[in-house]
Design an enzyme around this catalytic site. Structure first.
Site, PDB file in Angstrom:
ATOM      1  N   PHE A   1      -1.644   1.615  12.625  1.00 40.37           N
ATOM      2  CA  PHE A   1      -1.716   2.621  11.246  1.00 40.37           C
ATOM      3  C   PHE A   1      -0.690   3.589  11.749  1.00 40.37           C
ATOM      4  O   PHE A   1      -0.648   4.002  12.781  1.00 40.37           O
ATOM      5  CB  PHE A   1      -3.130   3.192  11.110  1.00 40.37           C
ATOM      6  CG  PHE A   1      -3.215   3.687   9.706  1.00 40.37           C
ATOM      7  CD1 PHE A   1      -3.219   2.747   8.771  1.00 40.37           C
ATOM      8  CD2 PHE A   1      -2.957   5.062   9.491  1.00 40.37           C
ATOM      9  CE1 PHE A   1      -3.335   3.518   7.259  1.00 40.37           C
ATOM     10  CE2 PHE A   1      -3.164   5.706   8.428  1.00 40.37           C
ATOM     11  CZ  PHE A   1      -3.375   4.707   7.311  1.00 40.37           C
TER      12      PHE A   1
ATOM     13  N   ASP B   1      -9.126   2.357  17.265  1.00 38.27           N
ATOM     14  CA  ASP B   1      -9.208   2.963  16.026  1.00 38.27           C
ATOM     15  C   ASP B   1     -10.052   1.681  15.180  1.00 38.27           C
ATOM     16  O   ASP B   1      -9.474   0.613  15.073  1.00 38.27           O
ATOM     17  CB  ASP B   1      -7.669   2.860  15.295  1.00 38.27           C
ATOM     18  CG  ASP B   1      -7.795   3.566  13.887  1.00 38.27           C
ATOM     19  OD1 ASP B   1      -8.836   3.202  13.201  1.00 38.27           O
ATOM     20  OD2 ASP B   1      -6.784   4.278  13.582  1.00 38.27           O
TER      21      ASP B   1
ATOM     22  N   TYR C   1     -15.078   7.070   5.037  1.00 33.96           N
ATOM     23  CA  TYR C   1     -14.801   6.670   3.427  1.00 33.96           C
ATOM     24  C   TYR C   1     -14.730   5.408   3.011  1.00 33.96           C
ATOM     25  O   TYR C   1     -14.532   5.145   1.771  1.00 33.96           O
ATOM     26  CB  TYR C   1     -14.013   7.821   2.986  1.00 33.96           C
ATOM     27  CG  TYR C   1     -12.799   8.028   3.836  1.00 33.96           C
ATOM     28  CD1 TYR C   1     -11.589   6.837   3.538  1.00 33.96           C
ATOM     29  CD2 TYR C   1     -12.400   9.002   4.562  1.00 33.96           C
ATOM     30  CE1 TYR C   1     -10.533   7.081   4.455  1.00 33.96           C
ATOM     31  CE2 TYR C   1     -11.262   9.066   5.306  1.00 33.96           C
ATOM     32  CZ  TYR C   1     -10.361   8.089   4.962  1.00 33.96           C
ATOM     33  OH  TYR C   1      -9.189   8.315   5.749  1.00 33.96           O
ATOM     34  N   LYS C   2     -14.382   4.531   3.976  1.00 28.01           N
ATOM     35  CA  LYS C   2     -14.356   2.939   3.606  1.00 28.01           C
ATOM     36  C   LYS C   2     -15.530   2.356   3.565  1.00 28.01           C
ATOM     37  O   LYS C   2     -16.073   2.410   2.651  1.00 28.01           O
ATOM     38  CB  LYS C   2     -13.205   2.465   4.598  1.00 28.01           C
ATOM     39  CG  LYS C   2     -11.997   3.045   4.691  1.00 28.01           C
ATOM     40  CD  LYS C   2     -10.892   2.437   5.854  1.00 28.01           C
ATOM     41  CE  LYS C   2      -9.836   3.305   6.278  1.00 28.01           C
ATOM     42  NZ  LYS C   2      -8.758   3.416   5.021  1.00 28.01           N
TER      43      LYS C   2
ATOM     44  N   ARG D   1      -3.533  -5.730  -0.889  1.00 31.11           N
ATOM     45  CA  ARG D   1      -4.741  -5.720  -0.031  1.00 31.11           C
ATOM     46  C   ARG D   1      -5.830  -5.914  -0.946  1.00 31.11           C
ATOM     47  O   ARG D   1      -5.973  -5.431  -1.795  1.00 31.11           O
ATOM     48  CB  ARG D   1      -4.709  -4.742   0.743  1.00 31.11           C
ATOM     49  CG  ARG D   1      -3.750  -4.403   1.836  1.00 31.11           C
ATOM     50  CD  ARG D   1      -4.300  -3.647   3.030  1.00 31.11           C
ATOM     51  NE  ARG D   1      -4.710  -2.246   2.181  1.00 31.11           N
ATOM     52  CZ  ARG D   1      -5.280  -1.469   2.898  1.00 31.11           C
ATOM     53  NH1 ARG D   1      -5.328  -1.403   4.236  1.00 31.11           N
ATOM     54  NH2 ARG D   1      -5.544  -0.108   2.385  1.00 31.11           N
TER      55      ARG D   1
END
Length: 408
Positions: free
Chosen positions: A128, A205, A230-231, A379
């Site tokens: 990321f 991660d 928050y995912k 995605r």
């Protein structure tokens, strides 16, 4: 081609289908398909109610007394719940802290300082962006070297690639559990073993996996793991991240941002800094109490359902997405960028097409919401507890419709 009836049959036998109704917006007619749960999860109805109560009750009524009654320990108590529900970790090893970026900075710094004389940080080229940017800055700051693994954007880092670059100079290996672009699911225990054999620390991660992929961090001997909430943990926009530090490693790590709440005696307010023992020592400033509220309900729900059941639903959704795309005409020009093996993919599927950037923008106007990742990836983030098979089918029908219009 996969029919709507096929999606309906999958929903009919889905043991988790009733949980969808617990989420705000699951019956919103303006949202045909929400396919971006790996960027921002829907709020739970229980969380909306909790947030509405918080201001008049916990904040408005208890006022400063809330710190003594619950808030001071909340980062640790919520951390322990995440550890139990989603990380395969015993208590006393997880705390809710700052943003993902700040926690990564603190723990990368702490990890390289805990390996004096070692000069290398290993990271892959498709990790990321924040992870890559951070190690670049820290390497420059500390006079260290970066060792880059050239990872395939359609897969991820393999054991052979890692074994070829680690050695006596390696201080830290920083990798992602699920690749943010392709959805590739890394072999965490094997890559961690290779890292340890070289005498280095392993930092994972887990932002794109926590809450959708089962983990056994204690069993795998992971040193450090950092993830956002928050995912798939549905904590809301910008909700604070968490950090896991294996109990045996905690005493040798000292994070560099020394703040009042990470002090051994936070309220002494005296001269000098003495870090608190255990996970409190990884805190810095005043924790976001409001930011921890929504995730509490989702963590409870994950614990209620169980990660194995969530993973089974995830594999069903991602498998359906791949089957639908496989049924499209080759003339549409769409390719799959996610592993077909369910054991090697997380809970999002990435498909590629040169025009997906503009197609994604048009889909949003139609109430179909995937996301776009350069250079040409769309995605499909499939949050197992809030996404139905029918919703996914309808969303991909809209994608196909836009592609056919383009080809006409």
């Amino acid at each position: 081609m996969v029919s709507l009836e096929s999606a309906e049959r999958l929903d009919a036998v889905d043991p988790l289908r009733s949980f969808r109704a617990r989420f705000v917006g699951s019956d919103d007619p303006d949202v045909v398909a929400y396919l971006d749960g790996n960027s921002l999860g829907r709020p739970l109805r229980a969380s909306a109610e909790r947030l509405a109560r918080f201001a008049p009750e916990a904040w408005g009524s208890r006022l400063i007394r809330g710190w003594d009654e619950e808030w001071f320990d909340l980062p640790l108590t919520v951390g322990d719940r995440i550890a139990r529900a989603a990380l395969g970790a015993a208590s006393g090893q997880v705390v809710i802290g700052d943003s993902t970026t700040v926690l990564l900075y603190k723990l990368i710094r702490a990890a390289v300082d805990a390996r004096p004389g070692r000069t290398d940080i290993v990271v892959d080229t498709d990790n990321f962006p924040t992870d890559r940017y951070l190690v670049e800055g820290i390497a420059a700051e500390r006079g260290l070297s970066l060792v880059w693994i050239e990872s395939d954007i359609h897969s991820g880092v393999t054991a052979e690639q890692l074994a070829a670059v680690v050695g006596p100079n390696t201080a830290l290996v920083l990798l992602s559990n699920v690749a943010y672009r392709s959805g590739y699911l890394a072999d965490v225990p094997e890559l961690t073993r290779i890292t340890h054999d070289a005498g280095a620390l392993a930092l994972w991660d887990v932002c794109h996996s926590v809450g959708s992929v089962p983990m056994q961090l204690d069993e795998w001997q992971v040193d450090i793991a950092i993830g956002c909430t928050y995912k798939y943990l549905n904590g809301g926009p910008g909700s604070p991240a968490f950090v896991y530090v294996r109990r045996e490693v905690q005493p040798v790590l000292r994070q560099p941002i020394q703040g009042w709440i990470g002090h051994a005696d936070s309220f002494a307010m005296g001269p000098g800094f003495t870090p608190a023992e255990g996970m409190r020592g990884f805190l810095s400033g005043t924790p976001s109490i409001v930011g921890m509220q929504a995730m509490r309900d989702m963590v409870e729900l994950v614990d209620e359902v169980g990660m194995d059941a969530i993973r089974t639903k995830s594999e069903s959704l991602t498998g359906l997405a791949i089957d639908i795309v496989d049924g499209w005409s080759a003339e549409l020009g769409v390719t799959l960028a996610t592993p077909r093996d369910p054991q090697r993919r997380g809970s999002h599927v990435t498909i590629e097409h040169p025009h997906f950037r503009e197609i994604t923008a048009r889909l949003w106007k139609r109430g179909v919401i995937p996301d776009f990742r350069a250079p040409q990836g769309m995605r499909l983030g499939l949050s197992p507890l809030s996404t139905s098979h029918i919703e996914l089918w309808r969303g991909l029908e809209a994608v196909r419709d836009e592609l056919e219009r383009l080809a006409a």
